[in-house]
Motif scaffolding. Structure first.
Motif, PDB file in Angstrom:
ATOM      1  N   THR A  78       0.858  -1.179   0.000  1.00  6.69           N
ATOM      2  CA  THR A  78       0.000   0.000   0.000  1.00  6.69           C
ATOM      3  C   THR A  78       0.895   1.230   0.000  1.00  6.69           C
ATOM      4  O   THR A  78       1.785   1.358   0.843  1.00  6.69           O
ATOM      5  CB  THR A  78      -0.934   0.006   1.226  1.00  6.69           C
ATOM      6  N   VAL A  79       0.654   2.117  -0.973  1.00  9.95           N
ATOM      7  CA  VAL A  79       1.484   3.305  -1.145  1.00  9.95           C
ATOM      8  C   VAL A  79       0.579   4.517  -1.368  1.00  9.95           C
ATOM      9  O   VAL A  79      -0.605   4.375  -1.681  1.00  9.95           O
ATOM     10  CB  VAL A  79       2.461   3.157  -2.338  1.00  9.95           C
ATOM     11  N   ALA A  80       1.151   5.702  -1.221  1.00  5.72           N
ATOM     12  CA  ALA A  80       0.429   6.941  -1.499  1.00  5.72           C
ATOM     13  C   ALA A  80       1.423   7.984  -2.000  1.00  5.72           C
ATOM     14  O   ALA A  80       2.334   8.362  -1.268  1.00  5.72           O
ATOM     15  CB  ALA A  80      -0.284   7.447  -0.257  1.00  5.72           C
ATOM     16  N   PRO A  81       1.274   8.435  -3.243  1.00  3.04           N
ATOM     17  CA  PRO A  81       2.147   9.507  -3.721  1.00  3.04           C
ATOM     18  C   PRO A  81       1.773  10.816  -3.037  1.00  3.04           C
ATOM     19  O   PRO A  81       0.612  11.041  -2.684  1.00  3.04           O
ATOM     20  CB  PRO A  81       1.865   9.552  -5.220  1.00  3.04           C
ATOM     21  N   ILE A 127      -4.247  10.098   2.634  1.00  3.22           N
ATOM     22  CA  ILE A 127      -5.349   9.132   2.697  1.00  3.22           C
ATOM     23  C   ILE A 127      -6.068   9.008   1.355  1.00  3.22           C
ATOM     24  O   ILE A 127      -6.282   7.894   0.876  1.00  3.22           O
ATOM     25  CB  ILE A 127      -6.332   9.477   3.842  1.00  3.22           C
ATOM     26  N   PRO A 128      -6.444  10.110   0.683  1.00 12.40           N
ATOM     27  CA  PRO A 128      -7.135   9.950  -0.604  1.00 12.40           C
ATOM     28  C   PRO A 128      -6.247   9.346  -1.695  1.00 12.40           C
ATOM     29  O   PRO A 128      -6.747   8.815  -2.683  1.00 12.40           O
ATOM     30  CB  PRO A 128      -7.538  11.369  -0.999  1.00 12.40           C
ATOM     31  N   ALA A 129      -4.941   9.423  -1.524  1.00  9.87           N
ATOM     32  CA  ALA A 129      -4.013   8.947  -2.554  1.00  9.87           C
ATOM     33  C   ALA A 129      -3.614   7.486  -2.378  1.00  9.87           C
ATOM     34  O   ALA A 129      -2.928   6.924  -3.231  1.00  9.87           O
ATOM     35  CB  ALA A 129      -2.757   9.824  -2.550  1.00  9.87           C
ATOM     36  N   LYS A 130      -4.027   6.854  -1.270  1.00 10.88           N
ATOM     37  CA  LYS A 130      -3.609   5.472  -1.009  1.00 10.88           C
ATOM     38  C   LYS A 130      -4.090   4.526  -2.104  1.00 10.88           C
ATOM     39  O   LYS A 130      -5.225   4.613  -2.555  1.00 10.88           O
ATOM     40  CB  LYS A 130      -4.158   4.989   0.333  1.00 10.88           C
TER      41      LYS A 130
END
Length: 164
Positions: A78-81, A127-130
């Protein structure tokens, strides 16, 4: 007397990580109730991968930023830019109204990204980018940054948050 200066970026990163935790996680546990289910707290990132930074453009033209990250493992991750825009240490601090950041959507349209501000750093939400990145797959996101009210000085610092 010895004094120690904590870099502003460390303070911002700590504040962002703590902001991701709900207030309930920072208080004593309440007694369990049979009537209400307890929601799981969103996990904070375990690390960040810093990507090459660049100076904040000084003109009012749109500039492309590409964030690319490859999952180096065989397991899902799980990643988020995230885009950070750092103000100069000496100031003046940047204001979100000075910058427009857009992300290229899957439909081919540019969508405006809200920017939060903390201690002179503008940043996009995690959070929205995950997203889940499968083993050995690559994530590529395209952004467009425009300085609306200049002159502005600073540094654009893209990165990827890694979750457990």
């Amino acid at each position: 007397m010895l004094t120690r200066t904590i870099p502003r970026r460390v303070l911002v990163l700590t504040a962002v990580a703590l902001a991701a935790l709900p207030a309930a996680a920072l208080t004593f546990p309440a007694e369990a109730s049979d009537s209400a289910p307890v929601a799981a707290a969103p996990a904070a990132p375990v690390s960040f991968v810093d990507l090459p930074d660049s100076p904040l453009p000084s003109d009012d033209a749109p500039h492309q930023i590409t964030v690319t990250y490859r999952n180096p493992t065989s397991t899902d991750q799980t990643v988020a830019p995230q885009i950070l825009i750092e103000s100069p240490d000496e100031g003046p601090f940047l204001d979100p109204a000075q910058i427009r950041l857009e992300m290229l959507g899957t439909d081919g349209h540019w969508n405006t990204m809200p920017l939060a501000s903390q201690t002179g750093t503008l940043y996009t939400g995690l959070i929205p980018a995950k997203t889940v990145l499968h083993g050995y797959h690559k994530l590529t996101e395209h952004y467009r940054l425009t300085v609306l009210k200049g002159p502005a000085q600073g540094t654009v610092e893209p990165r990827v948050a890694i979750y457990a």
